[in-house]
Design a protein around this motif. Sequence first.
Motif, mmCIF file in Angstrom:
data_model
loop_
_atom_site.group_PDB
_atom_site.id
_atom_site.type_symbol
_atom_site.label_atom_id
_atom_site.label_comp_id
_atom_site.label_asym_id
_atom_site.label_seq_id
_atom_site.Cartn_x
_atom_site.Cartn_y
_atom_site.Cartn_z
ATOM 1 N N GLY A 145 18.142 -86.373 3.914
ATOM 2 C CA GLY A 145 17.520 -84.979 4.027
ATOM 3 C C GLY A 145 16.183 -84.803 3.196
ATOM 4 O O GLY A 145 15.858 -83.653 3.092
ATOM 5 N N PHE A 146 15.789 -86.072 2.936
ATOM 6 C CA PHE A 146 14.266 -85.846 2.310
ATOM 7 C C PHE A 146 13.228 -86.258 3.068
ATOM 8 O O PHE A 146 13.472 -86.776 4.059
ATOM 9 C CB PHE A 146 14.388 -86.749 0.892
ATOM 10 C CG PHE A 146 15.325 -86.089 -0.062
ATOM 11 C CD1 PHE A 146 14.751 -85.571 -1.024
ATOM 12 C CD2 PHE A 146 16.630 -86.814 0.028
ATOM 13 C CE1 PHE A 146 15.594 -85.263 -2.162
ATOM 14 C CE2 PHE A 146 17.648 -86.425 -1.067
ATOM 15 C CZ PHE A 146 17.068 -85.442 -2.187
ATOM 16 N N ASP A 147 12.007 -86.416 2.713
ATOM 17 C CA ASP A 147 10.794 -86.565 3.356
ATOM 18 C C ASP A 147 10.555 -88.160 3.183
ATOM 19 O O ASP A 147 9.997 -88.857 4.066
ATOM 20 C CB ASP A 147 9.725 -85.845 3.297
ATOM 21 C CG ASP A 147 9.923 -84.543 3.487
ATOM 22 O OD1 ASP A 147 10.584 -83.952 4.443
ATOM 23 O OD2 ASP A 147 9.742 -83.467 2.522
ATOM 24 N N GLU A 148 10.630 -88.618 2.096
ATOM 25 C CA GLU A 148 10.010 -89.738 1.522
ATOM 26 C C GLU A 148 10.900 -90.498 0.542
ATOM 27 O O GLU A 148 11.799 -89.702 -0.016
ATOM 28 C CB GLU A 148 8.468 -89.609 1.031
ATOM 29 C CG GLU A 148 7.771 -90.849 0.717
ATOM 30 C CD GLU A 148 7.564 -91.822 1.562
ATOM 31 O OE1 GLU A 148 8.286 -92.880 1.561
ATOM 32 O OE2 GLU A 148 7.181 -91.612 2.924
ATOM 33 N N ALA A 149 10.919 -91.653 0.025
ATOM 34 C CA ALA A 149 11.447 -92.526 -0.956
ATOM 35 C C ALA A 149 10.359 -93.105 -2.034
ATOM 36 O O ALA A 149 9.491 -93.362 -1.852
ATOM 37 C CB ALA A 149 12.348 -93.482 -0.223
ATOM 38 N N ILE A 150 11.160 -92.975 -3.256
ATOM 39 C CA ILE A 150 10.298 -93.589 -4.209
ATOM 40 C C ILE A 150 11.031 -94.991 -4.869
ATOM 41 O O ILE A 150 12.461 -94.533 -5.071
ATOM 42 C CB ILE A 150 10.104 -92.820 -5.597
ATOM 43 C CG1 ILE A 150 9.056 -91.496 -4.986
ATOM 44 C CG2 ILE A 150 9.435 -93.187 -6.647
ATOM 45 C CD1 ILE A 150 8.932 -90.408 -5.969
ATOM 46 N N LEU A 151 10.613 -95.981 -4.746
ATOM 47 C CA LEU A 151 11.084 -97.198 -5.153
ATOM 48 C C LEU A 151 10.928 -97.603 -6.499
ATOM 49 O O LEU A 151 9.808 -97.452 -6.947
ATOM 50 C CB LEU A 151 10.593 -98.362 -4.162
ATOM 51 C CG LEU A 151 10.951 -98.132 -2.792
ATOM 52 C CD1 LEU A 151 9.721 -98.478 -2.069
ATOM 53 C CD2 LEU A 151 12.130 -99.188 -2.430
ATOM 54 N N LEU A 152 11.866 -97.910 -7.207
ATOM 55 C CA LEU A 152 11.818 -98.419 -8.619
ATOM 56 C C LEU A 152 11.758 -100.147 -8.422
ATOM 57 O O LEU A 152 12.030 -100.736 -7.522
ATOM 58 C CB LEU A 152 13.077 -97.998 -9.508
ATOM 59 C CG LEU A 152 13.338 -96.671 -9.373
ATOM 60 C CD1 LEU A 152 14.635 -96.499 -10.497
ATOM 61 C CD2 LEU A 152 12.239 -95.836 -9.977
ATOM 62 N N ARG A 179 9.390 -84.001 -0.092
ATOM 63 C CA ARG A 179 10.491 -84.062 -1.130
ATOM 64 C C ARG A 179 11.125 -85.179 -1.013
ATOM 65 O O ARG A 179 11.366 -86.038 0.060
ATOM 66 C CB ARG A 179 11.771 -82.966 -0.433
ATOM 67 C CG ARG A 179 11.574 -81.527 -0.591
ATOM 68 C CD ARG A 179 12.521 -80.784 0.284
ATOM 69 N NE ARG A 179 12.285 -81.051 1.573
ATOM 70 C CZ ARG A 179 13.331 -81.634 2.235
ATOM 71 N NH1 ARG A 179 14.701 -81.806 1.695
ATOM 72 N NH2 ARG A 179 13.308 -81.891 3.573
ATOM 73 N N CYS A 180 11.136 -85.819 -2.365
ATOM 74 C CA CYS A 180 11.334 -87.433 -2.281
ATOM 75 C C CYS A 180 12.855 -87.672 -3.015
ATOM 76 O O CYS A 180 13.279 -86.808 -3.804
ATOM 77 C CB CYS A 180 10.451 -87.971 -3.370
ATOM 78 S SG CYS A 180 8.777 -87.866 -2.438
ATOM 79 N N ARG A 181 13.454 -88.729 -2.656
ATOM 80 C CA ARG A 181 14.564 -89.122 -3.312
ATOM 81 C C ARG A 181 14.301 -90.821 -3.839
ATOM 82 O O ARG A 181 13.244 -91.320 -3.427
ATOM 83 C CB ARG A 181 15.840 -89.382 -2.387
ATOM 84 C CG ARG A 181 15.727 -90.322 -1.248
ATOM 85 C CD ARG A 181 17.066 -90.784 -0.643
ATOM 86 N NE ARG A 181 17.915 -91.524 -1.806
ATOM 87 C CZ ARG A 181 19.273 -91.929 -1.593
ATOM 88 N NH1 ARG A 181 19.822 -91.392 -0.387
ATOM 89 N NH2 ARG A 181 19.892 -92.398 -2.430
ATOM 90 N N ILE A 182 15.067 -90.943 -4.993
ATOM 91 C CA ILE A 182 14.752 -92.233 -5.643
ATOM 92 C C ILE A 182 15.648 -93.167 -4.792
ATOM 93 O O ILE A 182 16.849 -93.182 -4.564
ATOM 94 C CB ILE A 182 15.214 -92.512 -7.177
ATOM 95 C CG1 ILE A 182 14.703 -91.305 -7.852
ATOM 96 C CG2 ILE A 182 15.295 -93.569 -7.743
ATOM 97 C CD1 ILE A 182 13.155 -91.301 -7.987
ATOM 98 N N GLU A 219 16.724 -94.191 4.504
ATOM 99 C CA GLU A 219 17.720 -93.735 3.781
ATOM 100 C C GLU A 219 17.282 -92.294 3.191
ATOM 101 O O GLU A 219 18.124 -91.414 3.219
ATOM 102 C CB GLU A 219 17.839 -94.666 2.714
ATOM 103 C CG GLU A 219 18.814 -94.265 1.477
ATOM 104 C CD GLU A 219 18.697 -95.044 0.240
ATOM 105 O OE1 GLU A 219 19.640 -95.825 0.123
ATOM 106 O OE2 GLU A 219 17.682 -95.223 -0.294
ATOM 107 N N ALA A 220 15.860 -92.158 3.002
ATOM 108 C CA ALA A 220 15.349 -90.834 2.522
ATOM 109 C C ALA A 220 15.702 -89.803 3.572
ATOM 110 O O ALA A 220 16.073 -88.643 3.160
ATOM 111 C CB ALA A 220 14.154 -91.088 1.874
ATOM 112 N N VAL A 221 14.995 -90.155 4.505
ATOM 113 C CA VAL A 221 15.137 -89.365 5.701
ATOM 114 C C VAL A 221 16.484 -88.731 6.160
ATOM 115 O O VAL A 221 16.795 -87.616 6.314
ATOM 116 C CB VAL A 221 14.393 -89.761 6.992
ATOM 117 C CG1 VAL A 221 14.526 -88.863 8.239
ATOM 118 C CG2 VAL A 221 12.910 -89.776 6.400
ATOM 119 N N GLU A 222 17.284 -89.817 6.263
ATOM 120 C CA GLU A 222 18.716 -89.469 6.891
ATOM 121 C C GLU A 222 19.429 -88.903 5.682
ATOM 122 O O GLU A 222 20.697 -88.355 6.068
ATOM 123 C CB GLU A 222 19.412 -90.766 7.164
ATOM 124 C CG GLU A 222 18.809 -91.124 8.607
ATOM 125 C CD GLU A 222 19.519 -92.539 9.250
ATOM 126 O OE1 GLU A 222 20.291 -92.966 8.552
ATOM 127 O OE2 GLU A 222 19.299 -92.804 10.473
#
Length: 303
Positions: free
Chosen positions: A174-181, A136-139, A169-172
Amino acid sequence: MNSFLAIAYFQQQFLPFDEAKLSIATHALHYGTGAVGGLRGIPNPQNPQEILLFRLERHCQRLSNSARFLHYDLAAATIKTRIIEFVQRNQPQQPFYIRPLVYTAGLGIAPRLHQVEKDFLIYGLYLDSYLPNEVRCRISSWSRQADASLPLRGKLTSAYIVSALAKTEAVESGFDEAILLNAQGKVSEASGMNVFIVRDGQLITPGVEQDILEGITRDSVLTLARDLGIPICERAVDKSELLIADEVFLCGTAAKITPICQVENYCLPSARPITQMLQQKLVAITENREPHYREWVDTIFLG
């Protein structure tokens, strides 16, 4: 808890991992003046007395190129020779990850690349899965650096501060990974992986002009897709495309090919035919079961 391979290469010699020590005044610790490589090795499923390394020469050439940014002349052939001996001395019996590092090894202060000693080391750790089976990823609120301010064609240690900020930032949250723009608001990459999407049967990934690292696994996936007859396109990718794509996955040496099941609060389809096809093909290649791609796999005899 990490489990490290017993032998390291440090200061031009092989020695026990626990004896490979750096001074707290080492230049690279203070200024981020290093370059890393990373490649996977596995025991050959058909012969446990052999180790299989995926795309060893490409990894060695990329680290050699990265060293040039540090004004360090380190031949890819030298890196390859040391890695092979490293594997033979360690005799690993389970999947592992090799971490070569080029760095400014001199002591003292002042950010510079001239008149400072450089060195090259290798260590390894046992590693099976780096990420869950799906993520699960966040931006990220952090942006990928631009090549105008950081040489992104090298795998430089200084670049990983943004990766670290984005990952935490992503893990804290609630996500597993981050996607960077990137600075233009286009999809660039994850914290340490390239990004692919599938739309209407076409495999799409940000092009090299989108401030990405030119990933070796990314190159492998593009080659496999062409060979399998999957239409591909390297272009700018909008954030909104991640939310409506048929499939999204990450790829990298540690992550291999990992599907994304959710981006922000948008759940993605569970059917992933192209991702699964590429996953299965890549596993077969890394296990040396695909004769057409045998040049991608180096076999190291343990003796």
